[in-house]
Design a protein around this motif. Structure first.
Motif, PDB file in Angstrom:
ATOM      1  N   UNK A 174       0.844  -1.187   0.000  1.00  0.00           N
ATOM      2  CA  UNK A 174       0.000   0.000   0.000  1.00  0.00           C
ATOM      3  C   UNK A 174       0.889   1.252   0.000  1.00  0.00           C
ATOM      4  N   UNK A 175       0.310   2.399   0.288  1.00  0.00           N
ATOM      5  CA  UNK A 175       1.044   3.664   0.191  1.00  0.00           C
ATOM      6  C   UNK A 175       2.313   3.712   1.052  1.00  0.00           C
ATOM      7  N   UNK A 176       2.287   3.303   2.336  1.00  0.00           N
ATOM      8  CA  UNK A 176       3.514   3.375   3.143  1.00  0.00           C
ATOM      9  C   UNK A 176       4.670   2.562   2.558  1.00  0.00           C
ATOM     10  N   UNK A 177       4.351   1.390   2.025  1.00  0.00           N
ATOM     11  CA  UNK A 177       5.395   0.576   1.407  1.00  0.00           C
ATOM     12  C   UNK A 177       5.963   1.242   0.171  1.00  0.00           C
ATOM     13  N   UNK A 224      -2.180   3.495  -4.384  1.00  0.00           N
ATOM     14  CA  UNK A 224      -3.002   4.699  -4.496  1.00  0.00           C
ATOM     15  C   UNK A 224      -2.149   5.942  -4.769  1.00  0.00           C
ATOM     16  N   UNK A 225      -2.796   7.103  -4.806  1.00  0.00           N
ATOM     17  CA  UNK A 225      -2.086   8.330  -5.200  1.00  0.00           C
ATOM     18  C   UNK A 225      -0.986   8.720  -4.220  1.00  0.00           C
ATOM     19  N   UNK A 226      -1.179   8.414  -2.955  1.00  0.00           N
ATOM     20  CA  UNK A 226      -0.152   8.760  -1.974  1.00  0.00           C
ATOM     21  C   UNK A 226       1.159   8.056  -2.290  1.00  0.00           C
ATOM     22  N   UNK A 227       1.056   6.801  -2.664  1.00  0.00           N
ATOM     23  CA  UNK A 227       2.250   6.061  -3.046  1.00  0.00           C
ATOM     24  C   UNK A 227       2.733   6.437  -4.429  1.00  0.00           C
ATOM     25  N   UNK A 228       1.794   6.646  -5.371  1.00  0.00           N
ATOM     26  CA  UNK A 228       2.175   7.018  -6.723  1.00  0.00           C
ATOM     27  C   UNK A 228       2.890   8.351  -6.785  1.00  0.00           C
ATOM     28  N   UNK A 229       2.421   9.324  -6.004  1.00  0.00           N
ATOM     29  CA  UNK A 229       3.067  10.636  -5.978  1.00  0.00           C
ATOM     30  C   UNK A 229       4.464  10.553  -5.376  1.00  0.00           C
ATOM     31  N   UNK A 230       4.639   9.705  -4.369  1.00  0.00           N
ATOM     32  CA  UNK A 230       5.967   9.536  -3.763  1.00  0.00           C
ATOM     33  C   UNK A 230       6.950   8.983  -4.791  1.00  0.00           C
ATOM     34  N   UNK A 231       6.518   8.009  -5.573  1.00  0.00           N
ATOM     35  CA  UNK A 231       7.384   7.448  -6.601  1.00  0.00           C
ATOM     36  C   UNK A 231       7.692   8.474  -7.685  1.00  0.00           C
ATOM     37  N   UNK A 232       6.688   9.285  -8.041  1.00  0.00           N
ATOM     38  CA  UNK A 232       6.915  10.320  -9.047  1.00  0.00           C
ATOM     39  C   UNK A 232       7.940  11.345  -8.562  1.00  0.00           C
ATOM     40  N   UNK A 233       7.857  11.733  -7.300  1.00  0.00           N
ATOM     41  CA  UNK A 233       8.848  12.652  -6.732  1.00  0.00           C
ATOM     42  C   UNK A 233      10.253  12.047  -6.831  1.00  0.00           C
ATOM     43  N   UNK A 234      10.355  10.749  -6.540  1.00  0.00           N
ATOM     44  CA  UNK A 234      11.660  10.083  -6.591  1.00  0.00           C
ATOM     45  C   UNK A 234      12.235  10.093  -7.999  1.00  0.00           C
ATOM     46  N   UNK A 235      11.373   9.970  -8.991  1.00  0.00           N
ATOM     47  CA  UNK A 235      11.834   9.922 -10.380  1.00  0.00           C
ATOM     48  C   UNK A 235      12.291  11.281 -10.896  1.00  0.00           C
ATOM     49  N   UNK A 236      12.052  12.327 -10.129  1.00  0.00           N
ATOM     50  CA  UNK A 236      12.562  13.643 -10.518  1.00  0.00           C
ATOM     51  C   UNK A 236      14.068  13.747 -10.266  1.00  0.00           C
ATOM     52  N   UNK A 241      -4.847   7.914  -9.777  1.00  0.00           N
ATOM     53  CA  UNK A 241      -5.754   8.831 -10.472  1.00  0.00           C
ATOM     54  C   UNK A 241      -5.006  10.105 -10.875  1.00  0.00           C
ATOM     55  N   UNK A 242      -5.755  11.190 -11.072  1.00  0.00           N
ATOM     56  CA  UNK A 242      -5.182  12.418 -11.622  1.00  0.00           C
ATOM     57  C   UNK A 242      -3.998  12.994 -10.833  1.00  0.00           C
ATOM     58  N   UNK A 243      -4.007  13.018  -9.486  1.00  0.00           N
ATOM     59  CA  UNK A 243      -2.853  13.582  -8.766  1.00  0.00           C
ATOM     60  C   UNK A 243      -1.523  12.909  -9.122  1.00  0.00           C
ATOM     61  N   UNK A 244      -1.552  11.598  -9.300  1.00  0.00           N
ATOM     62  CA  UNK A 244      -0.324  10.907  -9.710  1.00  0.00           C
ATOM     63  C   UNK A 244       0.058  11.298 -11.126  1.00  0.00           C
ATOM     64  N   UNK A 285      -5.909   1.886 -14.220  1.00  0.00           N
ATOM     65  CA  UNK A 285      -6.002   2.856 -13.135  1.00  0.00           C
ATOM     66  C   UNK A 285      -7.144   3.821 -13.454  1.00  0.00           C
ATOM     67  N   UNK A 286      -7.204   4.945 -12.762  1.00  0.00           N
ATOM     68  CA  UNK A 286      -8.286   5.917 -12.978  1.00  0.00           C
ATOM     69  C   UNK A 286      -7.684   7.289 -13.296  1.00  0.00           C
ATOM     70  N   UNK A 287      -6.829   7.315 -14.306  1.00  0.00           N
ATOM     71  CA  UNK A 287      -6.107   8.545 -14.652  1.00  0.00           C
ATOM     72  C   UNK A 287      -7.072   9.659 -15.057  1.00  0.00           C
ATOM     73  N   UNK A 288      -8.094   9.324 -15.820  1.00  0.00           N
ATOM     74  CA  UNK A 288      -9.132  10.296 -16.164  1.00  0.00           C
ATOM     75  C   UNK A 288      -8.773  11.207 -17.336  1.00  0.00           C
TER      76      UNK A 288
END
Length: 248
Positions: free
Chosen positions: A94-97, A122-134, A150-153, A175-178
């Motif tokens: 999940x997100x913490x992992x 979920x987005x909490x985990x997806x956003x963390x990974x996106x930050x890392x890829x910067x 979803x959209x935040x990621x 996923x639910x990118x939208x």
């Protein structure tokens, strides 16, 4: 004999025995333990034996029961190994992992492939990974299909696409990118010259956005096929067409 695999369990004793064996095997490069009901406790036993392993390159623990504690163990392994491929698909991360993996990924210089499909980061985990890829400069393949994103990621990944020059394959399917998320990913692709594969199937992205992203990917693939310009050939071409060979 009424044979069934369920009669043969991977016990904790088995896990300790296996961990001792792989720790002693200093030539092990690829380790796969899939569909064995490996939980957090067993995963951490296995991973502990692989810390500082001299040549391990690929770890596949997909299709098990690994959650956030197991993912934290895998994150620690990223900082204490030369691991190049990590597969945790179809587990219970999940997100913490995912955040733990992201923290390790931000500073990692070895991993080229991360597969987290069919978890629930979920987005909490997806956003963390996106930050890392910067900041990450080595990962080439990322699979996040089926993770309730979803959209935040998508918003953060669009920023990644604009600056990251190592990723060649991303999977965000199921996923639910939208609609808006798809537009933002398309905007990020306008500045990207290295991504070659981008799977957005069943992610609620508009057909037009998906088509235009496909066109951008095609352009990147075509550019990648072009042979690099050979400086010596370039110089010989100039010389051959110089004034001494020209028609007056």
């Amino acid at each position: 004999m009424n044979f069934e695999w369920n009669l043969f369990l991977f016990t904790y004793r088995d896990c300790h025995s296996l961990a001792a064996a792989i720790k002693a095997c200093h030539t092990l490069k690829i380790f796969k333990l899939t569909r064995s009901k490996v939980d957090d406790y067993k995963a951490r036993i296995i991973i502990r034996s692989l810390l500082d392993h001299p040549v391990l390159e690929e770890l596949d623990l997909s299709h098990n029961l690994i959650g956030d504690r197991g993912a934290r163990g895998a994150a620690k392994l990223l900082s204490h190994s030369r691991l190049r491929v990590l597969n945790l698909a179809n587990n219970q991360v999940r997100a913490p992992g995912a955040q733990s993996l992201a923290h390790a990924l931000a500073h990692n210089t070895n991993l080229i492939s991360l597969n987290l499909r069919l978890n629930c980061i979920e987005d909490e985990g997806g956003q963390a990974l996106a930050h890392a890829l910067q900041t990450n400069k080595c990962l080439t393949t990322l699979h996040l299909g089926g993770n309730e994103l979803s959209e935040p990621t998508a918003t953060l990944l669009s920023q990644v696409l604009a600056i990251n020059t190592t990723l060649t394959s991303i999977n965000l399917s199921c996923n639910h990118i939208g609609l808006d998320g798809g537009k933002q990913l398309l905007e990020g692709m306008s500045d990207n010259k290295t991504l070659l594969e981008f799977d957005l199937r069943l992610s609620d992205v508009a057909q037009e956005s998906e088509y235009l992203i496909g066109q951008a990917l095609y352009a990147n693939r075509e550019a990648a096929r072009q042979p690099a310009l050979n400086p010596s050939h370039f110089m010989s071409t100039i010389t051959a067409n110089g004034p001494e060979n020209s028609v007056g």
